[in-house]
Every structure is written in structure tokens, then in C-alpha cells.
Scaffold this active site. Structure first.
Site, short mmCIF file in Angstrom:
data_model
loop_
_atom_site.label_atom_id
_atom_site.label_comp_id
_atom_site.label_asym_id
_atom_site.label_seq_id
_atom_site.Cartn_x
_atom_site.Cartn_y
_atom_site.Cartn_z
N SER A 444 -6.57 -6.69 -6.01
CA SER A 444 -6.44 -5.62 -4.79
C SER A 444 -5.53 -5.96 -3.71
O SER A 444 -4.35 -5.82 -4.11
CB SER A 444 -8.06 -5.18 -4.37
OG SER A 444 -8.01 -3.82 -3.79
N ASP A 455 8.58 -8.37 -5.13
CA ASP A 455 9.47 -7.30 -5.44
C ASP A 455 10.74 -7.75 -4.22
O ASP A 455 11.81 -7.30 -4.50
CB ASP A 455 9.09 -6.13 -4.96
CG ASP A 455 8.05 -5.44 -6.03
OD1 ASP A 455 8.11 -6.18 -7.18
OD2 ASP A 455 7.27 -4.83 -5.95
N LYS A 469 -6.54 -4.84 -10.36
CA LYS A 469 -7.29 -3.75 -9.68
C LYS A 469 -6.54 -2.97 -8.93
O LYS A 469 -6.29 -3.24 -7.57
CB LYS A 469 -8.48 -4.25 -8.89
CG LYS A 469 -9.39 -3.43 -7.94
CD LYS A 469 -10.36 -2.37 -8.81
CE LYS A 469 -10.98 -1.62 -7.86
NZ LYS A 469 -10.51 -1.01 -6.81
#
Length: 666
Positions: A444, A455, A469
Site C-alpha cells: 500500500s 519513477d 495492494k
């Protein structure tokens, strides 16, 4: 025989309310049609009889009449099929339990454990019993397996029989106490699971105790549990909770018995409902609960009793902590800072009352970074292993400590609207080289942070594939009970979802977690991985060109490392053991297999110790006294320390190679 159960008028209205709520608010747009009806039927049968131990093939054939009718019934608020199927199940299960009790109580019942035969433990691909003779044979072996497991766990045959009689009488009693509400909840969740595994209906009684499906952190043991077949399975441990500190309970372990206090009788909980097991496990602070468990890395015959002292999880014990590790690279010493973050927390109450010293992940981490910088660290590792997530706000703010400003995560709702969370603060707490260490239990909010760092190419992601998740749930009240449903999905700024796939590390390390048992991809009906549009964002370092070299160096460095050899041997053994779908019902065979398994593990441990210049041990239990403990009394795993140190080595490789890359470029 229990009286035939019928739906109550309130249930007919509630099933309509559930469908309305799902259609209006759930992220996944699913049409109530014959295809869905078929899936609901299969899910309902699976939930009632997951081991194919009660229904006959003739029952399944009878139920085929409902395969394309359930959607029509639900649309009309009718529940005829649901209750007809359940009443048949009730009839079959009560009859079987009575037969088992009679068998065990018969003075003529004897079992021969010297016969060479086995039983299939994974019945997912098994056929339904064609007749009573076939079902009796299955239960003969299942009963024998249960007795043998108890006998190997040092029970006499008489004690084993007595325990099983109590188990089956307890299950029979619970069966007779089943009411219409229980049936409705079971069926309603066969419907909600078609939308995704995190969507669930709670009856009014369970709505009052919603935490049973989340954690036992309040005056409990600090574990997230779920039902699996007839057992209670550990999903994950709450960081710094009592179970985590005790160090004996692990994800995917099965809880089969619960005892109160140091000496209280352990009550067999096989076949119990999750909420009933939770009620036994919960208790006053500082009291002791004993759990009889089947370890995830064992078989049904390998049980052990562990002791946990109940307590509340204190916020300060979940706080981020730091340390410095010293490594040598290319003949030079380096200091690396390590910040371990067990959860993404924030003290909202203190924040709302204006306390300037309120605790949060980001504030604590920023403070630790400043302390580490004064120590002159050469790089930083953020350790997110076993971090199950928490506050989305904190995940966003934590990214902001390492980037000047920019987007951090995208959130898409059921109407395809995408909301972008961003760090707007140009201040940076740390701009040096960094790595993020993750594992299968990083979930999560952890995945949002790790995904953003990857990224931006702000730091290396090292470890194993994360949990996956990537969905958001909300709790909505109904006139009768409430529904928890998935209403949004997380996406990285690259446009990739964290759902199902998780974050794939730049440099992979060994993992002992079985991805078939742990992680979003292990859940039936999990929403798929997909993408949205990428958001333009800065890229700090071009890791792409050096990743092959980083991986090659890592593999070369760990090829003969004692701890990595130990881990890889265990992983190989685990995958080999998974191929065996049957267990023997021959006592000597099982004892030989167990002795062989224990000897193998002892040999691997001593092989590692010898390679590290440590004295050999005679018993695996000797390790308890030899291994170091952390500040909270938890055993420090050599494997976990090896993974951390290797992450440090990878980070130092990255520093060296990027410096060379910059030098060449200039």
C-alpha cells in the site's frame, strides 16, 4: 437435525441495497448477469465446502439449476437458491459430523499407522465424491491423518480421539446454532467477492467488531487474520505488536488452537468462524495467550505451541528508527545510514489539537536524516520491509523529503476521474545517494513511496517484489449492516498501477515468502494491473545503463556468501516441497521425513556457521540463545541482516558507477 433456515424480510431488502451500493460506488463496473450468477454459485459452494468434504456430486448436479438464476433472484430481492444450497450443506455436514463422532466413540475403532497409504492435502482439483462409499473412504483417511498428526504431537491415541470428539462436537454445536443472518452474510460475500477480494458485507453484529478483518492490535496479539478452509490463517503481523516482538508467529501460519494463560487448556478452533477465534485470542493487556499453530513451512502434522503476551501497540514503538552500518568497498570504509520505517503513521489527534510536536513518519524521518547527516554518512537506506502501509498523506510527504517538488501518486475513482497527489514543498531533507529496501510484505503506502522513488530514479529499489495492494476501500452504512468496498485505485506517476504487480525492484534479493500464498496476486478475484497516462516528472539519475552491472556485481558477490547460500538452499527446498500434494499416513514414514527435514536444516545451518568461522550447533533450538536480540527483545535474523548489508553493497556499487558515468560524460 437443525430446522430449515429461511431468509428474513430484512435480508431481501439488504441484498438489493448491497447491489445498489456496488453498482454506484465500486471501482469495478460489473453487470449482474448470467456470467456473474455462475461465478457467485461457484464462490458460494467454495465458501461452504472448500475441501469438497460434504457435498456429493449429486448435490452439485442439483445446484446446476441455479447457475443462471441467482442474478435474477438477487435483482428481485429473492434468496431461494442461497438458502436451499445452505440447508443441503447443513444436512450433509451435520450427518457427517455425527458419523465421525460415532466412529471415534466406538470401542471397535482402531487405526493402523503402519500401512503405506497417503492422503491428498490440496483438493482444489479433486472431484466431488460420487457416492457415500467414496466419501466414507475420504473421511477414513482424513480422520486417520488428524489422529496421526496429534499422535506425532505427543498425544496418546485416547487423548487424540478425545480431542477430535470435542472438535467435531464443537463444530456440530456451532452448526446447530447457525441462524438466518449467518447464511445471508455468507451468501452476500459470495456476491461481493466477485467485485474484488477486499469488498465485504458485514452484518450488524460484525459491524460492531469491524477490526476482526483488519487487526487484533487493540489488546490482542497484533496480527491480521483471515479464514482459509477450516483454519485461521495469519496474513501479516502488526509492526512492533506483541506477535511481532515474540518472533514466533509468521505470515501464512495456521492457528488451530487457542489457550488462555500459562496453563489453560488449549481449545481446538479448527472449523470455527473467524470472529469466534478472534474473541478467544483477544484479552486484557499483559495476559498470556497460547496459540497452537501449523507453521507455513511445515505440513499438517507439524504443530507447535507458542506463547504471546497481549498488549496494545504503542505509536512510539512503531516509529521510524535509525542506525549506521559500516561497509568496506574497493578497500575504503563507508558509513551508510539506515532508517527503518515499520508503518506510515501520523498522530491525527495531536495534530488536530495543535500539538507542535505531533508524531508522524515524515517528521520523525526528517529528524533522523539530520542526525545521520551530522555523522557524515555516505548514503542512505530506507528500510520498508514488512511495512504494510498506513497514511497516504505520509507516503506523499515522505517522497517530498527526497525530491524538490512534483507529483507522487495518481488515484482513479469509479468515474475514471484521476486525482493527482503531489509534493509542493521545494525543500529537500536529503539529496545524497539512496536505496529503498522492500519485500513481499511491503504494501500500500510503502508501494506508493517505493514506486515514486523508482519513477523519479531518485534511488534504487532493492529486495523482492512488493505485495501489490493498490486499491482504496471505504466503509458505507446500510440499513442493515454495512459494506466495505473498493472505490479507487492507486497509480504511479509513470502511469503503472501498484495493484496486483506491486513494485518490482531494480536489484532482486532472495525472498522466503511464497508469492502463491502471500500477496495480492495470491487472492482470488484481485483487480488486475493496468495503466493510466504518465505524468511528466523529473528523473534524477539514469540508472538504466548501470543496472546490468549492479545485478552482475550483486550475483558475483553473493555467489559464495554463507547467508545467501543458506537462503537460496531454503528457497529451493521450499519450492520442491510445494510439489508434493500428498502426505503419508504411515507413522514411520512421517517421522523419517521429519527427522530428515530437521537434519537437513541443521546441516545447512552448520554449513553456514562453519563458513562464517562460528562453532557448530547440536540442535536447532541452540540458536535461540546464540542469536542477537534487538532493543525490543526480538531475535535479529542473520538472513535479514545479510539482505540489509547487501543492499548497502549495491548502494555503494551504484555510487561508484554513477560517479564514473558522470566523469565520462563530463
Amino acid at each position: 437435525m437443525t430446522s430449515v433456515l429461511q431468509p428474513e424480510p430484512i435480508h431481501q431488502q439488504t441484498i438489493t441495497d448491497i447491489v445498489t451500493s456496488l453498482n454506484q460506488d465500486h471501482y469495478n463496473r460489473i453487470v449482474l448477469n448470467d456470467a456473474l450468477s455462475s461465478k457467485v454459485l461457484d464462490q458460494y459452494l467454495e465458501s461452504l465446502d472448500p475441501s469438497k468434504a460434504f457435498f456429493y456430486q449429486s448435490d452439485i448436479d442439483d445446484f446446476e439449476q441455479y447457475r443462471t438464476l441467482i442474478d435474477d433472484e438477487i435483482s428481485q430481492g429473492e434468496l431461494t437458491a442461497a438458502y436451499a444450497i445452505f440447508n443441503r450443506y447443513q444436512e450433509r455436514s451435520e450427518s457427517r459430523l455425527e458419523k465421525l463422532i460415532a466412529t471415534l466413540e466406538s470401542p471397535d475403532y482402531n487405526v493402523d499407522f503402519s500401512i503405506d497409504e497417503s492422503i491428498v492435502i490440496d483438493r482444489e482439483d479433486s472431484q466431488w465424491a460420487a457416492n457415500e462409499t467414496e466419501m466414507d473412504e475420504f473421511w477414513r483417511k482424513r480422520l486417520k491423518s488428524a489422529l496421526l498428526g496429534l499422535k506425532i504431537a505427543d498425544k496418546s491415541i485416547d487423548e487424540a480421539k478425545e480431542l477430535l470428539i470435542k472438535r467435531y462436537k464443537s463444530q456440530l454445536k456451532r452448526a446447530t446454532q447457525t441462524n438466518s443472518e449467518d447464511v445471508f452474510q455468507n451468501f452476500a460475500n459470495a456476491l461481493t467477492k466477485q467485485f474484488d477480494p477486499h469488498t465485504q458485507y458485514f452484518s450488524p453484529r460484525l459491524s460492531e467488531n469491524f477490526n476482526i478483518n483488519m487487526s487484533l492490535s487493540l489488546e490482542g496479539i497484533g496480527a491480521v487474520l483471515q479464514s482459509e478452509n477450516e483454519n485461521t490463517k495469519v496474513v501479516r503481523l502488526v509492526p512492533a505488536g506483541p506477535a511481532d516482538k515474540a518472533g514466533q508467529l509468521k505470515p501464512a501460519d495456521l492457528i488451530v488452537g487457542v489457550g488462555q494463560g500459562e496453563e489453560g487448556e488449549i481449545e481446538d478452533v479448527v472449523g470455527w468462524r473467524l470472529d469466534e477465534v478472534v474473541d478467544l485470542i483477544r484479552g486484557p493487556k499483559d495476559s498470556v495467550v497460547r496459540l497452537n499453530i501449523i507453521p507455513a513451512d511445515g505440513d499438517d502434522t507439524q504443530q507447535k505451541v507458542i506463547k504471546i503476551t497481549r498488549n496494545k501497540v504503542k505509536l512510539e514503538e512503531q516509529a521510524a528508527q535509525s542506525k549506521i552500518i559500516q561497509l568496506e568497498h574497493e578497500g575504503k570504509p563507508f558509513k551508510l545510514g539506515v532508517i527503518s520505517i515499520p508503518a506510515f503513521y501520523i498522530d491525527f489527534a495531536a495534530l488536530q489539537r495543535g500539538d507542535p510536536n505531533y508524531k508522524s513518519t515524515t517528521r520523525d524521518t526528517a529528524k533522523l536524516i539530520n542526525e545521520l547527516k551530522t555523522e557524515g554518512i555516505d548514503g542512505l537506506i530506507i528500510d520498508l520491509r514488512n511495512n504494510g502501509g498506513g497514511s497516504l498523506r505520509e507516503a506523499n510527504d515522505l517522497v517530498g523529503l527526497f525530491i524538490s517538488r512534483g507529483p507522487t501518486v495518481q488515484i482513479r475513482d469509479p468515474l475514471d476521474r484521476v486525482n493527482i497527489q503531489a509534493d509542493l514543498d521545494p525543500r529537500v531533507a536529503y539529496n545524497g545517494p539512496m536505496a529503498v529496501l522492500v519485500n513481499r510484505l511491503s504494501a500500500s503506502a510503502s508501494e506508493i513511496f517505493a514506486g515514486a522513488i523508482q519513477d523519479y530514479q531518485r534511488g534504487l529499489i532493492v529486495g523482492s517484489q512488493t505485495f501489490g495492494k493498490g486499491t482504496v476501500q471505504t466503509l458505507s452504512p446500510l440499513h442493515h449492516g454495512q459494506i466495505k468496498l473498493t472505490h479507487a485505485k492507486f497509480y504511479r506517476i509513470s502511469g503503472e498501477s501498484t495493484q496486483h504487480k506491486g513494485v518490482v525492484p531494480d536489484v532482486a534479493l532472495p525472498t522466503m515468502y511464497d508469492t502463491d500464498q502471500i500477496g495480492e496476486s495470491a487472492l482470488d478475484g484481485a483487480l488486475p494491473w493496468d495503466t493510466v497516462s504518465e505524468i511528466p516528472h523529473q528523473r534524477y539519475i539514469n540508472f538504466k545503463s548501470i543496472l546490468p552491472a549492479l545485478t552482475s556485481r550483486h550475483q558475483e558477490r553473493t555467489k559464495f556468501d554463507p547467508d545467501f547460500l543458506f537462503m537460496n538452499a531454503q528457497i529451493k527446498r521450499m519450492h520442491e516441497d510445494k510439489q508434493d500434494k500428498e502426505i503419508s499416513l504411515n507413522e514411520k514414514t512421517i517421522e523419517t521425513e521429519r527427522e530428515s527435514s530437521e537434519q537437513w536444516l541443521l546441516d545447512q545451518e552448520n554449513k553456514r556457521r562453519t563458513a562464517k568461522g562460528l562453532p557448530a550447533i547440536k540442535e536447532l533450538s541452540d540458536l535461540d540463545d546464540l542469536l542477537e536480540k534487538d532493543s525490543q527483545g526480538r531475535t535479529i535474523s542473520p538472513e535479514q541482516e545479510a539482505l540489509l548489508n547487501e543492499t548497502g553493497n549495491v548502494l555503494l556499487d551504484m555510487i561508484e558507477l554513477t560517479n564514473k558515468y558522470v566523469a565520462v560524460k563530463n
